[in-house]
Design a protein around this motif. Sequence first.
Motif: not given
Length: 93
Positions: A13-15, A20-22, A79-82
């Motif tokens: 989605t837009e959000k 994903q950029e972060s 919400y997974v921070q890679l």
Amino acid sequence: MADITDIKAILYTEKSLSLQESGTVVIQTSVRMTKNGLKEVLKQYFGFTPLKVNSLRVMGKVKKFKGIEGKRNDFKKFYVQLPEGAKLENVEA
């Protein structure tokens, strides 16, 4: 125990694209998935352990279709921070 079949989709989605950029990916799963279960699945199938996992339970809406009342399915969003350089590939809805 959770497995790869509990992952329904990666949300685009837009959000979620701005997240994903972060380095954060939004994953839609079944209701029975847990944070520790998701960490195990990501480590087993994709070869990395996420840095951080936040979860959100989404309750299905009650909707009418041709006069008949029905309910959409409940699901969980994670919400997974890679970690640096990790990617999720070969996941299909």
